[in-house]
Design a protein around this motif. Structure first.
Motif, mmCIF file in Angstrom:
data_model
loop_
_atom_site.group_PDB
_atom_site.id
_atom_site.type_symbol
_atom_site.label_atom_id
_atom_site.label_comp_id
_atom_site.label_asym_id
_atom_site.label_seq_id
_atom_site.Cartn_x
_atom_site.Cartn_y
_atom_site.Cartn_z
ATOM 1 N N TYR A 187 2.847 8.024 4.664
ATOM 2 C CA TYR A 187 2.132 7.422 3.651
ATOM 3 C C TYR A 187 2.034 8.652 2.194
ATOM 4 C CZ TYR A 187 -1.357 6.294 0.086
ATOM 5 O OH TYR A 187 -2.251 6.191 -1.100
ATOM 6 N N LEU A 188 1.925 9.847 2.806
ATOM 7 C CA LEU A 188 1.840 11.013 1.691
ATOM 8 C C LEU A 188 3.061 11.094 1.391
ATOM 9 C CD1 LEU A 188 -0.585 13.197 3.785
ATOM 10 C CD2 LEU A 188 -1.027 11.625 1.812
ATOM 11 N N ARG A 189 4.250 11.149 2.156
ATOM 12 C CA ARG A 189 5.495 11.253 1.629
ATOM 13 C C ARG A 189 6.034 10.150 0.855
ATOM 14 N NH1 ARG A 189 6.900 12.826 6.902
ATOM 15 N NH2 ARG A 189 7.911 10.707 7.344
ATOM 16 N N ASP A 190 5.736 9.064 0.972
ATOM 17 C CA ASP A 190 6.466 7.956 0.089
ATOM 18 C C ASP A 190 5.470 7.844 -1.286
ATOM 19 O OD1 ASP A 190 8.045 7.371 1.990
ATOM 20 O OD2 ASP A 190 6.897 5.273 2.768
ATOM 21 N N LEU A 191 4.520 8.432 -1.507
ATOM 22 C CA LEU A 191 4.077 8.390 -2.860
ATOM 23 C C LEU A 191 4.880 8.909 -3.951
ATOM 24 C CD1 LEU A 191 0.402 10.236 -2.132
ATOM 25 C CD2 LEU A 191 0.801 7.663 -2.374
ATOM 26 N N PRO A 192 4.699 7.925 -4.931
ATOM 27 C CA PRO A 192 5.748 8.065 -6.118
ATOM 28 C C PRO A 192 5.620 9.334 -6.793
ATOM 29 C CG PRO A 192 4.449 6.301 -6.656
ATOM 30 C CD PRO A 192 4.260 6.531 -5.083
ATOM 31 N N VAL B 259 0.907 -1.130 0.143
ATOM 32 C CA VAL B 259 -0.054 -0.013 -0.012
ATOM 33 C C VAL B 259 0.939 1.241 0.036
ATOM 34 C CG1 VAL B 259 -1.674 1.129 1.480
ATOM 35 C CG2 VAL B 259 -1.872 -1.214 1.123
ATOM 36 N N TYR B 260 1.924 1.389 0.961
ATOM 37 C CA TYR B 260 2.811 2.501 0.985
ATOM 38 C C TYR B 260 3.663 2.216 -0.303
ATOM 39 C CZ TYR B 260 1.785 4.142 5.581
ATOM 40 O OH TYR B 260 1.015 4.638 6.886
ATOM 41 N N SER B 261 4.118 3.608 -0.851
ATOM 42 C CA SER B 261 4.789 3.651 -1.997
ATOM 43 C C SER B 261 3.815 3.109 -3.370
ATOM 44 C CB SER B 261 6.058 2.814 -1.927
ATOM 45 O OG SER B 261 6.917 3.390 -0.945
ATOM 46 N N CYS B 262 2.699 2.918 -3.456
ATOM 47 C CA CYS B 262 1.837 2.482 -4.520
ATOM 48 C C CYS B 262 1.662 3.742 -5.010
ATOM 49 C CB CYS B 262 0.952 1.478 -3.978
ATOM 50 S SG CYS B 262 -0.158 1.052 -5.221
#
Length: 334
Positions: free
Chosen positions: A221-226, A140-143
């Motif tokens: 989560y917001l920081r890890d978004l591609p 889920v994270y980084s997706c």
């Protein structure tokens, strides 16, 4: 001369005759609409009844759809395919041109999100209609945000919805909300939980008493978004809007910038800004104003696309102002 009884019988039968003629006429009209010709012998009412019901329902649906206002249609998120060169085993054909993909290695490309196969040259013509399969979502994270939303068929990522609900249920008055970080090991545990269990992850007070763990998990989560919530394509427009000084022109520039966001990104930003507005309404308890939240969420929600270090550093203050304006004007901008 007819008797009174026969006259009454004829009077009662007259409406029945008229009704039968009307139904016969309706059957003829329906037969014409369906492209069927009726012979001299009428089909029984038992045969016609289901066809009449079907036709009426279809016509009603067409009328209803034709009279819908533009705003009644739910817009759909477009998602580009995530093509990767693939070695296919056995015969495969292109989903675009329906021709076989010849060769022994690297015969074409495959979308890692939905599994569609294309020739390399055909992939450039593919429509932005990727429908990700849940089996392709490994974490889920980084997706990618749109990929996750379409795979789970939701308006926003589950992490955003679940974390915000939990924060609002027990943490709006917590001092230093979003400014104070949670214990890193616990935050990583929440991240692993979402990656493994998705929406079944337990983030209740029984599992994590410290609300700062949940806020930190949301920020992570917001920081890890591609692709950030405020996407790279819209980034320059938001920065330019923040630089304007005239209030009306500033708000109009923000509206134009928001219109450039993908639908899933815009829905996520709208939900988050409404939440942060409620955080500021409890400022006397949590000590978090729109300015403070702008400092926290500016670099989290937007990142400079391919800019040199000096330009990116200069943009930091405008990133803070962007979030501040979005929070303060949440009701008029969304």
């Amino acid at each position: 001369m007819p008797s009174r009884e026969s006259y009454n019988v004829q009077k009662k039968e007259k409406p029945l005759v008229e009704k039968a003629k009307q139904e016969a006429s309706q059957e003829d009209i329906l037969a014409t609409a369906l492209g069927m010709r009726m012979g001299p012998q009428k089909t029984s009412a038992t045969f016609w009844q289901p066809i009449k019901i079907l036709a009426c329902s279809q016509l009603s649906s067409l009328v209803r759809r034709a009279t819908l206002r533009d705003g009644d249609w739910t817009p759909k998120s477009e998602k580009v395919h995530n093509f990767k060169v693939h070695n296919f085993r056995g015969p495969h054909w292109c989903e675009h041109c329906a021709r076989f993909m010849w060769g022994l290695m690297a015969q074409g490309v495959k979308c890692t999100d939905c599994g569609l196969n294309f020739h390399k040259e055909c992939s450039a013509l593919a429509a932005n209609d990727c429908k990700p399969n849940l089996r392709s979502i490994r974490k889920v994270y980084s997706c990618d945000l749109t990929t996750l939303v379409k795979a789970y068929n939701t308006a926003r990522p589950m992490v955003v919805d679940m974390c915000i609900r939990e924060i609002e249920s027990r943490g709006l008055k917590s001092e230093g909300l979003y400014r104070i970080s949670g214990f890193s090991d616990s935050v990583e545990e929440v991240k692993t939980g979402f990656d493994k269990d998705g929406e079944k992850t337990d983030i209740s007070v029984k599992a994590y008493e410290d609300i700062n763990i949940i806020t930190s998990a949301l920020k992570l989560y917001l920081r890890d978004l591609p692709v950030p919530v405020i996407s790279y394509d819209s980034y320059p427009r938001f920065i330019e809007a923040a630089k304007l000084t005239e209030p009306e022109k500033k708000l109009e520039a923000f509206r134009e910038a928001l219109a450039l966001l993908p639908l899933s990104h815009r829905e996520t930003l709208k939900y988050l800004m409404a939440h942060l507005k409620r955080v500021t309404q409890n400022e006397k308890f949590n000590l978090m104003s729109a300015e403070n939240l702008g400092i926290v969420f500016g670099p989290t929600l937007m990142r400079a696309p391919n800019q040199d270090a000096i330009t990116a550093l200069n943009d930091v203050r405008y990133q803070r102002q962007v979030v501040e304006v979005l929070i303060k004007n949440e009701e008029v901008l969304f």
